[in-house]
Write an enzyme that holds these catalytic residues in place. Structure first.
Site, mmCIF file in Angstrom:
data_model
loop_
_atom_site.group_PDB
_atom_site.id
_atom_site.type_symbol
_atom_site.label_atom_id
_atom_site.label_comp_id
_atom_site.label_asym_id
_atom_site.label_seq_id
_atom_site.Cartn_x
_atom_site.Cartn_y
_atom_site.Cartn_z
ATOM 1 N N GLU A 132 0.482 -0.903 0.188
ATOM 2 C CA GLU A 132 0.144 0.071 -0.267
ATOM 3 C C GLU A 132 0.768 1.334 -0.289
ATOM 4 O O GLU A 132 0.532 2.366 -0.703
ATOM 5 C CB GLU A 132 -1.069 -0.065 1.203
ATOM 6 C CG GLU A 132 -2.056 -0.923 0.941
ATOM 7 C CD GLU A 132 -3.181 -0.782 2.422
ATOM 8 O OE1 GLU A 132 -2.501 -1.232 3.290
ATOM 9 O OE2 GLU A 132 -4.041 -0.466 2.097
ATOM 10 N N GLU A 152 -3.817 -9.668 3.138
ATOM 11 C CA GLU A 152 -5.109 -9.293 4.813
ATOM 12 C C GLU A 152 -5.978 -10.081 4.699
ATOM 13 O O GLU A 152 -6.679 -10.073 5.956
ATOM 14 C CB GLU A 152 -5.551 -7.987 4.563
ATOM 15 C CG GLU A 152 -4.732 -6.545 5.024
ATOM 16 C CD GLU A 152 -4.035 -6.363 3.502
ATOM 17 O OE1 GLU A 152 -3.547 -6.935 2.248
ATOM 18 O OE2 GLU A 152 -3.123 -5.537 3.494
#
Ligand code: NAD
Length: 734
Positions: A132, A152
């Site tokens: 990210e 995730e």
């Protein structure tokens, strides 16, 4: 020239030097982000060995570095990279559910907003929050060994640092959703092809990548406007203008993923990436991430992750121990298990020899192995050259002398004491000194095999679960005389085979099967009392199992537990016989391999069909036993099975046959496909509450007799409070 560059190393700002370690605990003061300027390029190096996991202090350090570079007129471009062999492998899993002073959302936003071009230079892992941050940089360069992904979902979460918004803008919504829902990793070459990275550089090691990154940053220093991923619309434009987009996106998501809250939230966020503004999308992502972080599902998945890690720890093992790997292996017996174990070795790159008692049995086993690989190739999960390579590692032999030089041997012959003893006596004669002598027995005391050798310290259980090439559990069984070195090496062997290892003491059924046996017993007894295999299977699938226990039993074979039951019945006159499965085996209904078991199977098809013949047998047994059949609620079916196993798991811990309550969970997750989003048997039990379970177990004790005698440890936790998953074995497993 970089080599002669002036390096203006500067003292790091307070933000770069947090007081505390990754958990804000007892680490010394240290830098998580180094800052230097080379030829007008500011290099921010994130440094948290071994994989630069995001820790409190790192995001602050990164932001301080960006701020400093932005303010320095001599700096024209910025490079962000990881120290050592990785960019950033993601967040420290222990941080979830705790307050973080600075979020990835904020530090990523700072990178993207920077007025000077920021290049992420990626080596090794850029996962989760790592990727990210890279997505928020204006450019991404990567080495060939870079691995990119957002895993995730495996913890019941979604990317929470803007990943659900930037990824679709960079690679398109469908692919972004696929990456988020699968959590899979991409290679640098795949990332390049998909537009996730701008270029792949040939750089070996930190210094080389740093030099290339500085050169790259210099080249793009003057390019304006800055290519901000958050401002891109080209990859989402078609979706934005397509009213059918939300429906088609939902259709593209695997139904399995959408059963979980995290999957549904991921879908909502990716949809928003194409239908809302960046700010709105980020706000939605934040709200949904926060909800997930506090969800039961994510708590269970995070717990499962740490239970597996904990299970790998061997109390009493020297901290600096580096157990030798197994470089060559042998398997005795090429039946169901032996062939699966051989495949598991070959898959992990270890050459393996398979020894059988007859040429026909050997050929049957090798054919089974070839068929398994051929199926993978047919399904597209393996290439033909990879299959050939794996098959090249497997060799059939008929003589013990041909396996003498192997580092480890795993016996997987029939579950009969006399045959196992004979095999171990023979192994003792031929195997080189120090070879691991392992048994895949499901229940026989390890010391019985050890006693057949003159080297009991080298003997342990390596108990795999069917199918051994698929199921991830390797239960390492410690006999009373198994040495620590043997245990450590066996654990390493299992880990190198990609298995989750957990230790059990030697007792009938060890930990995994022993704790599951009461569940299986109650299943069978409920049949006699009126429940049906298909109802029980349905309840367990609704609970989250991929298949019901009877359908699974048809795959593993009804005859496997049959021998064990006969042995137990012979040893214990009070043993409660399980007439229904015994009768099925006596009739030759051993499961899929005989075309019939709990269900009926058409030739060449694995679909289970309800078989009235089974109902007849159940009815006959009930009549013979004088049992009046009744109906069962789904809740009673679930509780009767699982409470019986929770009680047994507590007994196992009471007897010191397992190190930890959480080891039972690691075993159930990987040996029996217990639904991961329920954490494990003990984690689930804690969600019900020890006191509730104890009360019900006590009632069933009165109703059904001694097999329901409550464990003293369960009684203690029920009375005093505490978590069953945190229980410790009351002695060393052996
Ligand atoms: P299986 O009957 O499918 O295979 C056993 C193989 O061993 C046969 O191919 C047989 O020819 C061979 N064999 C027998 N005696 C031998 C000898 N003296 N030398 C060499 N080979 C010999 O049995 P299986 O289901 O693979 O079980 C093997 C072991 O694994 C048992 O101890 C069983 O309890 C255990 N186990 C089975 C399962 C399961 O689900 N099937 C799961 C875990 C552990």
């Amino acid at each position: 020239m970089i080599a002669s560059a002036r390096i203006a190393a500067a003292p790091v700002r307070p933000g770069c030097r947090p007081a505390g370690g990754p958990n804000g605990d007892n680490m010394d003061q240290r830098e998580f982000a180094r800052y230097e300027v080379v030829d007008g390029v500011a290099v921010i190096t994130l440094d948290n060995p071994p994989v630069n996991a995001l820790a409190p202090g790192m995001r602050e350090g990164l932001m301080a570095g960006v701020e400093r570079a932005a303010a320095d007129a001599a700096v024209t471009a910025i490079v962000v990279m990881g120290a050592g062999a990785h960019f950033v492998a993601g967040a420290d899993v222990r941080q979830f559910g705790k307050v973080r002073p600075v979020s990835t959302r904020a530090s990523a936003a700072a990178l993207e907003a920077c007025a000077k071009p920021v290049t992420a230079a990626i080596d090794g892992y850029a996962l989760g929050g790592g990727l990210e941050h890279a997505l928020a940089c204006h450019y991404r360069i990567a080495t060939a060994r870079a691995r990119l992904g957002v895993p995730e979902i495996k913890l019941g979460l979604i990317p929470g640092g803007g990943g659900t918004q930037r990824l679709p803008r960079l690679v398109g919504p469908e692919l972004a959703l696929d990456l988020i829902l699968s959590g899979r990793q991409l290679t640098a070459a795949q990332g390049l092809a998909l537009g996730l990275v701008d270029t792949v550089v040939d750089a070996d090691g930190y210094e080389a990548l740093r030099a290339q990154a500085i050169a790259y940053a210099g080249q793009v220093a003057a390019v304006r406007p800055l290519p901000r991923v958050g401002e891109r619309t080209d990859r989402i434009a078609a979706a934005t203008s397509d009213p059918a987009f939300p429906a088609s996106l939902r259709k593209a998501a695997p139904a399995k993923s959408l059963k979980l809250l995290a999957g549904r939230h991921a879908l909502a966020c990716v949809e928003a990436a194409a239908t809302a503004t960046l700010d709105e999308g980020i706000a939605l992502e934040q709200a949904l991430f926060n909800e997930l972080e506090n969800s039961d599902e994510s708590r269970a998945l995070r717990y499962a992750f740490s239970a597996e890690r904990e299970a790998a720890k061997l109390p009493g093992a020297p901290v600096d121990a580096r157990p030798d790997p197994v470089r060559s292996a042998a398997v005795i017996g090429a039946g169901t298990m032996g062939s699966g174990i051989a495949i598991a070795f070959a898959d992990s790159g270890v050459p393996v020899r398979v020894l059988e008692s007859s040429a026909e049995a050997l050929e049957r086993g090798l054919q089974r192995i070839r068929d398994t690989y051929a199926t993978r190739v047919k399904r597209g999960s393996l290439s033909q050259p990879a299959m050939d390579e794996c098959l090249g590692r497997i060799r059939g032999v008929m003589q013990y002398e041909d396996i003498a030089d192997c580092d480890a041997v795993i016996e997987a012959v029939f579950e009969r004491v006399d045959i196992k003893q004979e095999v171990f006596a023979r192994l003792d004669q031929v195997m080189k000194p120090g070879a691991l002598l392992l048994t895949n027995s499901s229940a026989i005391d390890i010391d019985v095999m050890a006693a057949a050798t003159g080297r009991p310290g080298d003997v342990a259980g390596a108990h795999f679960f069917a199918p051994a090439n698929v199921m991830k559990l390797c239960e390492v069984v410690r006999g009373p005389r198994t040495s620590m070195d043997t245990l450590m090496r066996t654990m390493k062997m299992g880990r190198d085979m990609g298995k989750t290892c957990a230790v059990a003491g030697s007792c009938d059924g060890f930990v995994a099967n022993r704790s599951r046996t009461p569940m299986m017993t109650e299943l069978m007894l409920m049949l006699e009392e009126g429940a049906r295999p298909e109802q029980i299977d349905r309840v367990m699938v609704a609970f989250g199992y991929p298949m019901g226990p009877f359908a699974v039993n048809d795959i593993s074979g009804l005859d496997v537990s049959y021998e064990g039951r006969k042995r137990r019945a012979a040893a214990n006159p009070d043993y409660r016989k399980l007439h229904v499965p015994d009768r099925l085996v006596d009739m030759g209904r051993k499961g899929q391999k005989t075309g019939a078991g709990w269900y009926r199977y058409e030739r060449g098809d694995r679909t289970p069909h309800v078989d009235p013949a089974v109902e007849d047998i159940i009815g006959t047994v009930a009549r013979e036993l004088g049992i009046t059949q009744r109906s069962f609620s789904d809740e009673e079916i679930l509780q009767r099975q699982l409470f019986a196993s929770v009680n047994e798991a507590c007994r196992i811990l009471e007897e010191g046959k397992a190190y930890r309550g959480s080891d039972v969970d690691a075993m159930w997750l990987h040996g029996f496909g217990f639904p991961r989003h329920r954490g494990g048997l003990m984690f689930w039990a804690d969600s019900v509450g020890a006191a509730t379970i104890y009360r019900q177990v006590s009632q069933w004790h009165e109703a059904y007799g001694p097999r329901w005698k409550p464990s003293a440890l369960l009684a203690k936790v029920a009375a005093e409070g505490g978590q069953l998953r945190e229980l410790r074995g009351q002695a060393e497993p052996a």
